[in-house]
Design a protein around this motif. Structure first.
Motif, PDB file in Angstrom:
ATOM      1  N   LEU A  19      -1.789  -9.083  -3.233  1.00 45.99           N
ATOM      2  CA  LEU A  19      -2.878  -9.271  -2.296  1.00 45.99           C
ATOM      3  C   LEU A  19      -3.510  -7.892  -2.152  1.00 45.99           C
ATOM      4  CD1 LEU A  19      -4.466 -10.716  -0.029  1.00 45.99           C
ATOM      5  CD2 LEU A  19      -2.605 -10.075   1.510  1.00 45.99           C
ATOM      6  N   VAL A  20      -4.774  -7.752  -2.455  1.00 41.41           N
ATOM      7  CA  VAL A  20      -5.462  -6.466  -2.395  1.00 41.41           C
ATOM      8  C   VAL A  20      -6.492  -6.541  -1.279  1.00 41.41           C
ATOM      9  CG1 VAL A  20      -6.891  -4.813  -3.644  1.00 41.41           C
ATOM     10  CG2 VAL A  20      -5.115  -6.093  -4.861  1.00 41.41           C
ATOM     11  N   ILE A  21      -6.398  -5.608  -0.335  1.00 39.58           N
ATOM     12  CA  ILE A  21      -7.329  -5.551   0.788  1.00 39.58           C
ATOM     13  C   ILE A  21      -8.167  -4.290   0.624  1.00 39.58           C
ATOM     14  CG2 ILE A  21      -7.556  -5.459   3.291  1.00 39.58           C
ATOM     15  CD1 ILE A  21      -4.727  -6.759   3.413  1.00 39.58           C
ATOM     16  N   GLN A  22      -9.487  -4.494   0.522  1.00 33.66           N
ATOM     17  CA  GLN A  22     -10.402  -3.376   0.355  1.00 33.66           C
ATOM     18  C   GLN A  22     -11.563  -3.541   1.319  1.00 33.66           C
ATOM     19  OE1 GLN A  22     -11.256  -3.986  -3.828  1.00 33.66           O
ATOM     20  NE2 GLN A  22      -9.662  -2.541  -4.446  1.00 33.66           N
ATOM     21  N   GLN A  23     -12.199  -2.431   1.645  1.00 36.61           N
ATOM     22  CA  GLN A  23     -13.410  -2.477   2.453  1.00 36.61           C
ATOM     23  C   GLN A  23     -14.394  -1.470   1.882  1.00 36.61           C
ATOM     24  OE1 GLN A  23     -11.983  -1.630   6.372  1.00 36.61           O
ATOM     25  NE2 GLN A  23     -12.066   0.574   6.088  1.00 36.61           N
ATOM     26  N   VAL A  30      -8.915  -1.193  -9.103  1.00 37.49           N
ATOM     27  CA  VAL A  30      -7.491  -1.523  -8.960  1.00 37.49           C
ATOM     28  C   VAL A  30      -6.716  -0.373  -8.324  1.00 37.49           C
ATOM     29  CG1 VAL A  30      -7.467  -3.159 -10.865  1.00 37.49           C
ATOM     30  CG2 VAL A  30      -6.929  -0.757 -11.293  1.00 37.49           C
ATOM     31  N   ASN A  31      -7.313   0.805  -8.260  1.00 38.07           N
ATOM     32  CA  ASN A  31      -6.651   1.962  -7.654  1.00 38.07           C
ATOM     33  C   ASN A  31      -7.126   2.230  -6.237  1.00 38.07           C
ATOM     34  OD1 ASN A  31      -5.082   2.646  -9.949  1.00 38.07           O
ATOM     35  ND2 ASN A  31      -6.914   3.477 -10.900  1.00 38.07           N
ATOM     36  N   ASP A  32      -7.730   1.240  -5.600  1.00 37.45           N
ATOM     37  CA  ASP A  32      -8.248   1.398  -4.250  1.00 37.45           C
ATOM     38  C   ASP A  32      -7.651   0.353  -3.316  1.00 37.45           C
ATOM     39  OD1 ASP A  32     -10.122   3.514  -4.814  1.00 37.45           O
ATOM     40  OD2 ASP A  32     -11.388   2.018  -5.808  1.00 37.45           O
ATOM     41  N   GLY A  33      -7.632   0.673  -2.026  1.00 35.16           N
ATOM     42  CA  GLY A  33      -7.247  -0.289  -1.002  1.00 35.16           C
ATOM     43  C   GLY A  33      -5.756  -0.390  -0.766  1.00 35.16           C
ATOM     44  N   LEU A  34      -5.397  -1.445  -0.056  1.00 34.15           N
ATOM     45  CA  LEU A  34      -4.001  -1.746   0.279  1.00 34.15           C
ATOM     46  C   LEU A  34      -3.527  -2.863  -0.627  1.00 34.15           C
ATOM     47  CD1 LEU A  34      -1.537  -1.456   2.224  1.00 34.15           C
ATOM     48  CD2 LEU A  34      -2.607  -3.240   3.604  1.00 34.15           C
ATOM     49  N   HIS A  35      -2.381  -2.669  -1.285  1.00 37.33           N
ATOM     50  CA  HIS A  35      -1.823  -3.661  -2.203  1.00 37.33           C
ATOM     51  C   HIS A  35      -0.471  -4.123  -1.669  1.00 37.33           C
ATOM     52  CE1 HIS A  35      -4.422  -2.635  -5.859  1.00 37.33           C
ATOM     53  NE2 HIS A  35      -4.878  -1.904  -4.857  1.00 37.33           N
ATOM     54  N   ILE A  36      -0.331  -5.421  -1.508  1.00 34.81           N
ATOM     55  CA  ILE A  36       0.938  -6.034  -1.109  1.00 34.81           C
ATOM     56  C   ILE A  36       1.269  -7.002  -2.232  1.00 34.81           C
ATOM     57  CG2 ILE A  36       2.154  -7.417   0.605  1.00 34.81           C
ATOM     58  CD1 ILE A  36      -0.075  -6.517   2.603  1.00 34.81           C
ATOM     59  N   GLY A  37       2.371  -6.747  -2.922  1.00 36.67           N
ATOM     60  CA  GLY A  37       2.614  -7.587  -4.081  1.00 36.67           C
ATOM     61  C   GLY A  37       4.021  -7.563  -4.612  1.00 36.67           C
ATOM     62  N   ILE A  38       4.108  -8.066  -5.838  1.00 30.90           N
ATOM     63  CA  ILE A  38       5.374  -8.175  -6.548  1.00 30.90           C
ATOM     64  C   ILE A  38       5.104  -7.802  -7.998  1.00 30.90           C
ATOM     65  CG2 ILE A  38       5.085 -10.643  -7.034  1.00 30.90           C
ATOM     66  CD1 ILE A  38       8.104 -10.922  -6.448  1.00 30.90           C
ATOM     67  N   ASP A  39       6.000  -7.025  -8.603  1.00 29.23           N
ATOM     68  CA  ASP A  39       5.773  -6.599  -9.983  1.00 29.23           C
ATOM     69  C   ASP A  39       6.519  -7.499 -10.964  1.00 29.23           C
ATOM     70  OD1 ASP A  39       8.432  -5.726  -9.999  1.00 29.23           O
ATOM     71  OD2 ASP A  39       7.910  -3.615  -9.824  1.00 29.23           O
ATOM     72  N   SER A  40       6.419  -7.197 -12.245  1.00 26.30           N
ATOM     73  CA  SER A  40       7.017  -8.049 -13.270  1.00 26.30           C
ATOM     74  C   SER A  40       8.542  -8.059 -13.209  1.00 26.30           C
ATOM     75  CB  SER A  40       6.550  -7.623 -14.659  1.00 26.30           C
ATOM     76  OG  SER A  40       6.917  -6.276 -14.906  1.00 26.30           O
ATOM     77  N   ALA A  41       9.149  -7.063 -12.571  1.00 26.16           N
ATOM     78  CA  ALA A  41      10.603  -7.038 -12.383  1.00 26.16           C
ATOM     79  C   ALA A  41      11.007  -7.757 -11.097  1.00 26.16           C
ATOM     80  CB  ALA A  41      11.112  -5.601 -12.341  1.00 26.16           C
ATOM     81  N   VAL A  42      10.045  -8.358 -10.414  1.00 24.85           N
ATOM     82  CA  VAL A  42      10.212  -9.100  -9.170  1.00 24.85           C
ATOM     83  C   VAL A  42      10.598  -8.181  -8.009  1.00 24.85           C
ATOM     84  CG1 VAL A  42      11.102 -11.254  -8.180  1.00 24.85           C
ATOM     85  CG2 VAL A  42      10.987 -11.032 -10.630  1.00 24.85           C
ATOM     86  N   ALA A  44       9.302  -6.160  -4.802  1.00 20.94           N
ATOM     87  CA  ALA A  44       8.174  -6.256  -3.872  1.00 20.94           C
ATOM     88  C   ALA A  44       7.717  -4.857  -3.474  1.00 20.94           C
ATOM     89  CB  ALA A  44       8.578  -7.043  -2.633  1.00 20.94           C
ATOM     90  N   TYR A  45       6.448  -4.732  -3.132  1.00 19.29           N
ATOM     91  CA  TYR A  45       5.932  -3.435  -2.722  1.00 19.29           C
ATOM     92  C   TYR A  45       4.750  -3.584  -1.778  1.00 19.29           C
ATOM     93  CZ  TYR A  45       2.300  -4.228  -6.233  1.00 19.29           C
ATOM     94  OH  TYR A  45       1.271  -4.750  -6.948  1.00 19.29           O
ATOM     95  N   ILE A  46       4.563  -2.546  -0.978  1.00 17.25           N
ATOM     96  CA  ILE A  46       3.376  -2.368  -0.147  1.00 17.25           C
ATOM     97  C   ILE A  46       2.889  -0.960  -0.466  1.00 17.25           C
ATOM     98  CG2 ILE A  46       2.452  -2.187   2.192  1.00 17.25           C
ATOM     99  CD1 ILE A  46       4.777  -3.972   3.116  1.00 17.25           C
ATOM    100  N   THR A  47       1.687  -0.841  -1.001  1.00 14.08           N
ATOM    101  CA  THR A  47       1.169   0.459  -1.412  1.00 14.08           C
ATOM    102  C   THR A  47      -0.243   0.651  -0.882  1.00 14.08           C
ATOM    103  OG1 THR A  47       2.432   0.335  -3.475  1.00 14.08           O
ATOM    104  CG2 THR A  47       0.656   1.938  -3.395  1.00 14.08           C
ATOM    105  N   HIS A  48      -0.440   1.762  -0.184  1.00  8.74           N
ATOM    106  CA  HIS A  48      -1.780   2.151   0.245  1.00  8.74           C
ATOM    107  C   HIS A  48      -2.301   3.094  -0.829  1.00  8.74           C
ATOM    108  CE1 HIS A  48      -5.195   3.088   2.548  1.00  8.74           C
ATOM    109  NE2 HIS A  48      -4.657   3.050   3.755  1.00  8.74           N
ATOM    110  N   LYS A  49      -3.275   2.666  -1.592  1.00 13.77           N
ATOM    111  CA  LYS A  49      -3.786   3.449  -2.718  1.00 13.77           C
ATOM    112  C   LYS A  49      -4.683   4.596  -2.276  1.00 13.77           C
ATOM    113  CE  LYS A  49      -2.184   0.686  -6.069  1.00 13.77           C
ATOM    114  NZ  LYS A  49      -1.792   0.958  -7.427  1.00 13.77           N
TER     115      LYS A  49
END
Length: 168
Positions: A19-23, A30-42, A44-49
């Motif tokens: 889920l990518v939240i941008q304003q 893809v290198n901007d905003g807040l990312h809440i997700g899951i990677d290919s190794a399953v 989970a992460y929350i990253t503020h870009k």
């Protein structure tokens, strides 16, 4: 099922699903905003870009913040020194105490370790629950032991049976 779900999915071979939240002031790549997700190794992460802090809260109050330098503040966002990595403040109203509680099972030890990159914890404070003793290590050697009666042994007599009474 009785509740609403937000589902974000992509093929299993994808590097990440998020889920990518941008304003307007974050940018839209893809290198901007807040990312809440899951990677290919399953994982989970929350990253503020962005070069901004990440805050967490409850009851409409900020409770924890990770600043842009990776420092963590719990119930505070003030750091007295740039070398502070973790600052904990009691957020309870009317309480003047702040505790860091290290809890483990009764057959284990609780430890605070001190090290530098690549070292194997040359400094340590260790509490052993099975005999209620506390040990202190420096330079990877035990230098002091306090037993359950509050008696102390120093480095030169750790193998002796005599303890020094700290109350005298």
């Amino acid at each position: 099922q009785g509740h609403g779900l937000l589902t974000i999915s992509k093929s299993a071979s994808s590097a990440f699903n998020a889920l990518v939240i941008q304003q307007g002031n974050t940018g839209s790549t893809v290198n901007d905003g807040l990312h809440i997700g899951i990677d290919s190794a399953v994982d989970a992460y929350i990253t503020h870009k962005e070069n901004r802090a990440l805050a967490f809260g409850t009851a409409n109050t900020e409770r924890m913040r990770i600043d842009t330098n990776g420092r963590v503040g719990i119930n505070t966002n003030a750091f007295a020194d740039t070398a502070v990595a973790l600052n904990i403040k009691n957020g309870a109203t009317g309480s003047e105490h702040t505790f860091l509680d290290i809890e483990c099972d009764n057959n284990e030890t609780c430890r605070v370790r001190f090290s530098e990159n690549g070292s194997t914890y040359p400094g340590e404070i260790r509490y052993t629950h099975s005999n209620n003793s506390m040990r202190f290590r420096t330079n990877d050697t035990e230098h002091m032991l306090i037993n359950s009666n509050g008696y102390m042994k120093a480095a030169d007599d750790l193998n002796d049976s005599d303890f020094t009474n700290l109350d005298s």
